[in-house]
Write a protein that holds these residues in place. Structure first.
Motif, PDB file in Angstrom:
ATOM      1  N   LYS A 415       0.804  -1.230   0.000  1.00 10.84           N
ATOM      2  CA  LYS A 415       0.000   0.000   0.000  1.00 10.84           C
ATOM      3  C   LYS A 415       0.838   1.281   0.000  1.00 10.84           C
ATOM      4  N   PRO A 416       1.914   1.374   0.770  1.00  8.54           N
ATOM      5  CA  PRO A 416       2.747   2.592   0.660  1.00  8.54           C
ATOM      6  C   PRO A 416       3.341   2.764  -0.737  1.00  8.54           C
ATOM      7  N   ILE A 417       3.628   1.664  -1.421  1.00  2.00           N
ATOM      8  CA  ILE A 417       4.155   1.748  -2.788  1.00  2.00           C
ATOM      9  C   ILE A 417       3.064   2.208  -3.744  1.00  2.00           C
ATOM     10  N   LEU A 539      13.488  -9.206  -0.068  1.00  2.00           N
ATOM     11  CA  LEU A 539      14.602  -8.311  -0.344  1.00  2.00           C
ATOM     12  C   LEU A 539      14.148  -7.126  -1.184  1.00  2.00           C
ATOM     13  N   HIS A 540      13.336  -7.393  -2.194  1.00  2.47           N
ATOM     14  CA  HIS A 540      12.840  -6.306  -3.051  1.00  2.47           C
ATOM     15  C   HIS A 540      11.903  -5.397  -2.258  1.00  2.47           C
ATOM     16  N   LEU A 541      11.073  -5.997  -1.418  1.00  2.57           N
ATOM     17  CA  LEU A 541      10.116  -5.207  -0.647  1.00  2.57           C
ATOM     18  C   LEU A 541      10.844  -4.268   0.315  1.00  2.57           C
ATOM     19  N   ALA A 542      11.866  -4.768   0.989  1.00  7.59           N
ATOM     20  CA  ALA A 542      12.647  -3.919   1.897  1.00  7.59           C
ATOM     21  C   ALA A 542      13.354  -2.813   1.118  1.00  7.59           C
ATOM     22  N   TYR A 545      10.855  -0.010   0.137  1.00  6.52           N
ATOM     23  CA  TYR A 545      10.592   0.913   1.246  1.00  6.52           C
ATOM     24  C   TYR A 545      11.764   1.869   1.436  1.00  6.52           C
ATOM     25  N   GLY A 546      12.946   1.420   1.041  1.00  4.31           N
ATOM     26  CA  GLY A 546      14.117   2.287   1.112  1.00  4.31           C
ATOM     27  C   GLY A 546      13.944   3.542   0.291  1.00  4.31           C
ATOM     28  N   ALA A 547      13.151   3.465  -0.768  1.00  7.81           N
ATOM     29  CA  ALA A 547      12.899   4.649  -1.602  1.00  7.81           C
ATOM     30  C   ALA A 547      12.132   5.709  -0.821  1.00  7.81           C
ATOM     31  N   ILE A 548      11.293   5.271   0.101  1.00  8.34           N
ATOM     32  CA  ILE A 548      10.545   6.221   0.939  1.00  8.34           C
ATOM     33  C   ILE A 548      11.460   6.801   2.013  1.00  8.34           C
ATOM     34  N   VAL A 549      12.195   5.917   2.670  1.00  4.29           N
ATOM     35  CA  VAL A 549      13.110   6.349   3.734  1.00  4.29           C
ATOM     36  C   VAL A 549      14.205   7.247   3.163  1.00  4.29           C
ATOM     37  N   ASN A 550      14.612   6.977   1.918  1.00  2.99           N
ATOM     38  CA  ASN A 550      15.750   7.649   1.277  1.00  2.99           C
ATOM     39  C   ASN A 550      15.303   8.763   0.337  1.00  2.99           C
ATOM     40  N   MET A 639      13.572  -3.893   7.588  1.00  2.79           N
ATOM     41  CA  MET A 639      13.370  -5.339   7.576  1.00  2.79           C
ATOM     42  C   MET A 639      11.992  -5.675   7.031  1.00  2.79           C
ATOM     43  N   ALA A 640      11.974  -6.561   6.044  1.00  5.24           N
ATOM     44  CA  ALA A 640      10.720  -7.108   5.528  1.00  5.24           C
ATOM     45  C   ALA A 640      10.655  -8.559   5.970  1.00  5.24           C
ATOM     46  N   LEU A 641       9.621  -8.887   6.749  1.00  2.00           N
ATOM     47  CA  LEU A 641       9.503 -10.234   7.320  1.00  2.00           C
ATOM     48  C   LEU A 641       8.163 -10.843   6.938  1.00  2.00           C
TER      49      LEU A 641
END
Length: 671
Positions: A415-417, A539-542, A545-550, A639-641
Motif C-alpha cells: 500500500k505505501p508503494i 529483499l525487493h520489498l525492503a 521501502y528504502g525509496a521512501i526512507v531515502n 526489515m521485511a519479514l
C-alpha cells in the motif's frame, strides 16, 4: 674395350658397396634416437639404439614400462629433445662420443628442462659395428640413478573462506573428527559395537567390513565416519564406548549452522554430472565443490588450486626436486551480511516457516537474508544419507526450501508503494477524504458478485493517512483504479517490478501479474492493496521501502562488503511525499494495525500485511503475515519479514510479534 668397360663397372660397384658399409656418425644415430624419443616410441628406442652393454643393466620391459608409467602418471606432454652440438666431429677412431642435448617437456607439476651429455659407444650387434646410446636413468630426469624412485606429491591449496561484514566466520577451513575404533577392542562386545553403529549411523556389518581390511592389525586405528566439530554431545557418548577413538581432521566449518544455512550453502563431493560439466576446468573425481548458496555461487572465486611436486627419492642423500607448482589458495570473500542480526532473526522465527530480509536504506547493503526452517550445512558437508535427505525433503515445514530467494504476495505491505506511485502520477490527493462506507465495495455491477473487502468501517470518510493507519483495502483499490492500468503498471515497473533484481545472489524477480499487465479492472484494484497476482521477494520489498526512507532513491542491493553505494531507481517519490509517507508509517505503529510494535526507546515505523492464498476468489485459504519496518530514530536497516500459515495466529500479528523481538534483541546486542 670390353675389358676396359668391365673394369670401370667393377670399380663403381666397389665404391657403391663401400658407401653402403659406411658407419653412420654418432650425431646421425643420436638424431634418429631423438626423433623416436620426441614421438615416445620407447620400444623402438630400446631395440635399435640402446647399447648392448646397457641392455645388460636394464631389460626392455623395465625400460619401456618405466618411461610409459612415468610419462603417463606425470602427464608428460610436448616432449622436445634437441642436439646442442653445432657441427659433427671426426669420430672415426673414437670408441665413445659425447654430445650435449637439451630435454624439454611439460608435466602436471610444470615445465621440466635440463641439459645432458648424451654418451654413445661404438659396439657390435649382430656382428655389425654401430654407435649406440650408453643409456642410464639420468636420460629420464637429471640426477636420476638406478634404484631411485619418482614421487608425485600434491601440495594442498586452501579453499577461500567467507566472512560477514564484521569479520565473523561464515564458511571457514576448520576442523572436524574422523571417528573410528581400535582394532580388536570390540571383538567380543556386540553391545558396544551396536551402540557405536547407532551413534555413527552405520551398520555393525559395515564396522566388521572395515575391521577385516587386509592392513588392519590389532591396536590399529580404523576410521569409520567423519563427525562435525559441533557434534559435541555425540562425541561425548562415543567416548564412553570402549575402544572408540577419534582423530582431528581438516573440514569445512559453518559456525552459524542453520541460521545462515541457505545463504552459505555447503561443499560436497563432486558427482558424475558435475564432473562432466567441469572437467575442462581441471576438476577431478576427488574434488569437492559448492553445492548450494554462496559456496556454489562463488565456486570460481573460492576454489583453490592444488600444487604439484615431482621429486626423486634416493637410497642415499636428500630428495631431488624435478618440478614444482605452488598451490594457489582460493579468494577470501567478505559479504555485507550482519551474521549476528541474521542469527537473531532466525532464532526469533523459532523454526516457523518464514523469511526476512534486512537492507540498509542509504547504502543498499543487505544485512540479513534469513529462511526458516533451514538445514545445518555442517551435516551436509559430511555427506547426508538418502534416508536423512528424504526425511528433510518430506518435512511439511520444508527446511530445504530457500524462502528468501522466492517471491510472495505482499498483501497490504504494497500500500505505501501504491500511494507513492499515485502521488508521483498526480492522481492521489493525500488529504482528500473518500466517502467509503461499509465493509464491501465494488466499482459497479460489471464486477458481478465480486467486491473488495476491508476489515474495519471507520464510520467516517477516509484520507491517505487514515487508510494507511487502518489498512483500508477499499481505499487502495480505488487509488489503483484512479491511477489507471498504464500509470499503475509503469509505477510498479519504476520500482523494479517485472525486472531482474540487480543483486549478486539469484533471487526471483518480483512480478506485477502473471501476464505482466493490469488490463482487467478487478486485477488492477486487487493489485492496489497487494492481492491480485503481484509478487515480491522480501529483499525487493525492503529495498522498495528504502525509496521512501531515502527520499525517492532506491539503492541497488549489495551482497559484498565495501562496495560503493549505487542508486538503482531514482525520483520514485518527491521528498515532500516521502516525508508524508514516513509520518504515516510511524502512525501505523503508534495508532494503527502495528500498535504492538510501538516499543519504548524506538520509533518503529512500518506497514503490516496479510496475504490470503486462495484457490479461487470467494474462498478461504492459508494466510501469510508480513511486516515491513524500520526504526526512525536509527534507520540502520529496513526489515521485511513474512511468516507462513498464520491464519490461526492473527495474520500479520504473528509477524509483528517476531519483528518486535528482533528489534529488541538487535538493540541489546549492538549497544
Amino acid at each position: 674395350m670390353r675389358k676396359y668397360l668391365f673394369l670401370i663397372g667393377l670399380l663403381v660397384l666397389i665404391v657403391s658397396l663401400a658407401g653402403c658399409n659406411k658407419l653412420p656418425s654418432p650425431e646421425e644415430r643420436l638424431n634418429e634416437y631423438v626423433k623416436l624419443w620426441n614421438k615416445k616410441k620407447f620400444e623402438e628406442m630400446y631395440k635399435s639404439y640402446v647399447a648392448p652393454s646397457s641392455k645388460e643393466k636394464v631389460k626392455e620391459k623395465d625400460y619401456v614400462d618405466r618411461y610409459k608409467t612415468i610419462y603417463k602418471d606425470l602427464e608428460v606432454k610436448n616432449v622436445k629433445v634437441t642436439l646442442l652440438a653445432e657441427e659433427e666431429k671426426d669420430w672415426k677412431k673414437a670408441e665413445k662420443a659425447v654430445i650435449p642435448i637439451k630435454v624439454e617437456m611439460d608435466t602436471l607439476a610444470g615445465p621440466v628442462s635440463f641439459e645432458k651429455e648424451a654418451v654413445l659407444k661404438r659396439e657390435e650387434k649382430d656382428k655389425e659395428e654401430q654407435w649406440f646410446i650408453d643409456w642410464d636413468a639420468s636420460y629420464i630426469f637429471p640426477g636420476m640413478e638406478a634404484g631411485d624412485k619418482i614421487r608425485l606429491e600434491t601440495l594442498q591449496g586452501k579453499r577461500g573462506q567467507i566472512f560477514d561484514r564484521n569479520g565473523h566466520s561464515l564458511a571457514i577451513n576448520g576442523r572436524g573428527f574422523m571417528a573410528g575404533v581400535q582394532a580388536g577392542a570390540l571383538d567380543n562386545d556386540a553391545a558396544a559395537k551396536g551402540k557405536l553403529a547407532d551413534l555413527l549411523g552405520v551398520t555393525t556389518e559395515f564396522i566388521d567390513q572395515q575391521l577385516k581390511q587386509s592392513w588392519v592389525q590389532p591396536g590399529h586405528f580404523v576410521p569409520l565416519k567423519k563427525l562435525s566439530i559441533y557434534d559435541e554431545e555425540k562425541l561425548k557418548q562415543l567416548k564412553a564406548i570402549p575402544g572408540f577413538a577419534a582423530e582431528e581432521i581438516s573440514m569445512r566449518e559453518y559456525p552459524y549452522k542453520e541460521a545462515l544455512g541457505h545463504l552459505t550453502g555447503y561443499i560436497g563431493d563432486i558427482n558424475g554430472e558435475e564432473l562432466e560439466k567441469l572437467k575442462s576446468k581441471g576438476y577431478s573425481a576427488q574434488d569437492k565443490i559448492g553445492k548450494r548458496g554462496l559456496e556454489q555461487l562463488l565456486e570460481d572465486e573460492l576454489r583453490e588450486k592444488d600444487g604439484k611436486k615431482i621429486y626423486i627419492t634416493k637410497a642415499k642423500g636428500e630428495p631431488v626436486t624435478i618440478a614444482e607448482t605452488a598451490p594457489v589458495n582460493g579468494k577470501d570473500i567478505k559479504i555485507a551480511i550482519d551474521a549476528e542480526l541474521q542469527q537473531t532473526i532466525y532464532e526469533q522465527l523459532k523454526g516457523q516457516p518464514g523469511t526476512a530480509a534486512a537492507v540498509h536504506p542509504k547504502t543498499g547493503e543487505v544485512l540479513a537474508l534469513a529462511s526458516s526452517p533451514a538445514f545445518d550445512p555442517n551435516e551436509f558437508v559430511l555427506g547426508v544419507s538418502a534416508s536423512r535427505y528424504k526425511e528433510l525433503e518430506s518435512n511439511p515445514a520444508k527446511p530445504l526450501l530457500n524462502r528468501f530467494a522466492a517471491a510472495y504476495s505482499p498483501g497490504s505491505t504494497i500500500k505505501p508503494i501504491t500511494a507513492a506511485i499515485a502521488l508521483k502520477a498526480g492522481t492521489l490527493n493525500p488529504s482528500k477524504e473518500r466517502p467509503i462506507t461499509g465493509l464491501h465495495w465494488q466499482k459497479d455491477a460489471s464486477w458481478g458478485s465480486y467486491s473488495v473487502t476491508r476489515v474495519t468501517d471507520l464510520g467516517q470518510p477516509v484520507n491517505l493517512r487514515e487508510a494507511l493507519i487502518h489498512s483500508d483495502n477499499i481505499y487502495f483499490a480505488q487509488t489503483a483504479l484512479e491511477a489507471g492500468k498504464e500509470k499503475m503498471t509503469e509505477g510498479l515497473k519504476s520500482f523494479g517490478y517485472g525486472e531482474k533484481l540487480p543483486f549478486a545472489y539469484p533471487v526471483r524477480a518480483s512480478q506485477i501479474s502473471n501476464s505482466g499487465t493490469l488490463d482487467k479492472e478487478v486485477l488492477l484494484s486487487d493489485t492496489g492493496y497487494g492481492q491480485g497476482e503481484v509478487l515480491s521477494s522480501m529483499l525487493h520489498l525492503a529495498s522498495a521501502y528504502g525509496a521512501i526512507v531515502n527520499d525517492g532513491s532506491m539503492m541497488k542491493p549489495q551482497l559484498y562488503a565495501g562496495e560503493k553505494p549505487e542508486v538503482w531507481k531514482k525520483d520514485l517519490v518527491s521528498k515532500e511525499s516521502a516525508d508524508l509517507l514516513k509520518q504515516d508509517l510511524r502512525l501505523v505503529v503508534q495508532k494503527g494495525t502495528a500498535k504492538a510494535a510501538d516499543l519504548p526507546g524506538f520509533a518503529i515505523a512500518g506497514k503490516t500485511g496479510t496475504a490470503e492464498l486462495k484457490a479461487e476468489k470467494g474462498t478461504t485459504g492459508k494466510e501469510n503475515g508480513l511486516f515491513v519496518a524500520y526504526d526512525q530514530q536509527n534507520p540502520a536497516f529496513i526489515m521485511a519479514l513474512m511468516m507462513e500459515n498464520v491464519e490461526e495466529a492473527g495474520g500479520s500479528k504473528a509477524a509483528i510479534g517476531v519483528s518486535k523481538q528482533i528489534f529488541l534483541k538487535w538493540k541489546e546486542t549492538s549497544s
